[in-house]
Design a protein around this motif. Structure first.
Motif, PDB file in Angstrom:
ATOM      1  N   ARG A 165     -23.948   6.012  34.001  1.00 25.43           N
ATOM      2  CA  ARG A 165     -24.299   5.652  35.380  1.00 25.43           C
ATOM      3  C   ARG A 165     -25.545   6.397  35.827  1.00 25.43           C
ATOM      4  O   ARG A 165     -26.477   5.806  36.364  1.00 25.43           O
ATOM      5  N   ARG A 166     -25.583   7.695  35.574  1.00 27.36           N
ATOM      6  CA  ARG A 166     -26.742   8.512  35.978  1.00 27.36           C
ATOM      7  C   ARG A 166     -28.018   8.025  35.283  1.00 27.36           C
ATOM      8  O   ARG A 166     -29.075   7.928  35.909  1.00 27.36           O
ATOM      9  N   GLU A 167     -27.920   7.716  34.001  1.00 27.09           N
ATOM     10  CA  GLU A 167     -29.091   7.248  33.255  1.00 27.09           C
ATOM     11  C   GLU A 167     -29.585   5.907  33.802  1.00 27.09           C
ATOM     12  O   GLU A 167     -30.774   5.730  34.063  1.00 27.09           O
ATOM     13  N   LEU A 168     -28.666   4.953  33.995  1.00 23.11           N
ATOM     14  CA  LEU A 168     -29.074   3.639  34.502  1.00 23.11           C
ATOM     15  C   LEU A 168     -29.620   3.729  35.924  1.00 23.11           C
ATOM     16  O   LEU A 168     -30.565   3.024  36.273  1.00 23.11           O
ATOM     17  N   VAL A 169     -29.059   4.595  36.734  1.00 22.61           N
ATOM     18  CA  VAL A 169     -29.586   4.785  38.090  1.00 22.61           C
ATOM     19  C   VAL A 169     -31.000   5.382  38.008  1.00 22.61           C
ATOM     20  O   VAL A 169     -31.882   5.007  38.781  1.00 22.61           O
ATOM     21  N   SER A 170     -31.241   6.277  37.037  1.00 18.27           N
ATOM     22  CA  SER A 170     -32.586   6.837  36.881  1.00 18.27           C
ATOM     23  C   SER A 170     -33.585   5.771  36.453  1.00 18.27           C
ATOM     24  O   SER A 170     -34.781   5.886  36.709  1.00 18.27           O
ATOM     25  N   TRP A 171     -33.093   4.708  35.812  1.00 20.38           N
ATOM     26  CA  TRP A 171     -33.953   3.565  35.460  1.00 20.38           C
ATOM     27  C   TRP A 171     -34.117   2.630  36.653  1.00 20.38           C
ATOM     28  O   TRP A 171     -34.811   1.640  36.575  1.00 20.38           O
ATOM     29  N   GLN A 172     -33.416   2.927  37.744  1.00 22.96           N
ATOM     30  CA  GLN A 172     -33.420   2.145  38.982  1.00 22.96           C
ATOM     31  C   GLN A 172     -32.946   0.706  38.764  1.00 22.96           C
ATOM     32  O   GLN A 172     -33.460  -0.239  39.362  1.00 22.96           O
TER      33      GLN A 172
END
Length: 153
Positions: free
Chosen positions: A26-33
């Motif tokens: 989740r954190r990684e995908l959110v960082s990809w916006q």
């Protein structure tokens, strides 16, 4: 974003960082916006991981982490085959009205063999040429719309 693109993003993120827990994905995908350009709601990520696990694309391991259990995910052989299929399709198919799948797959291209990426991009280039040939020629199109031709500007 369609379900296949979400599946591709989740499978790709797991393949990149495995073994990985849901919070890290989740954190990684959110960082990809992805919530902005792919319209993937961060809350739907956990549901997607559970679905992919039920379908046999991911393997879930529950590990103890400081007195609490954490679900950790890894891609299965079936999941890697699904990811390959989704990425190749996204890289090769031309949809002039929706480029999200292409952009997501291209961003994860390091997961594929270089020869596969080159081949898929060559297929896409041929598809783009075919799509362009379906458009009217500039001379005809400008005369019919009353717009000046590019040379007259």
């Amino acid at each position: 974003m369609a379900g296949s693109e979400t599946r591709m993003l989740l499978l790709g993120a797991v393949a990149m960082f495995e073994p990985v827990n849901g919070y890290q994905i989740r954190r990684e995908l959110v960082s990809w916006q992805v919530d902005k350009w792919a319209r993937v709601n961060p809350g739907s990520i956990y549901n997607g991981l559970a679905t992919l696990t039920k379908q046999g694309h991911l393997r879930r391991h529950d590990l103890a982490d400081g007195g609490r259990e954490v679900a950790v995910y890894e891609a299965t052989v079936k999941g890697r085959a699904e990811l390959l299929q989704l990425m190749v399709r996204a890289l090769e198919e031309v949809d002039p009205y929706n480029r999200l799948a292409f952009h997501a797959a291209f961003g994860m291209a390091p997961l594929l063999d270089k020869a596969q990426v080159v081949h898929s991009l060559e297929v896409r280039l041929r598809g783009l040429a075919e799509a362009l040939s379906a458009f009217p020629s500039p001379g005809r199109s400008h005369r019919s719309t009353g717009l000046p031709t590019p040379s007259a500007r």
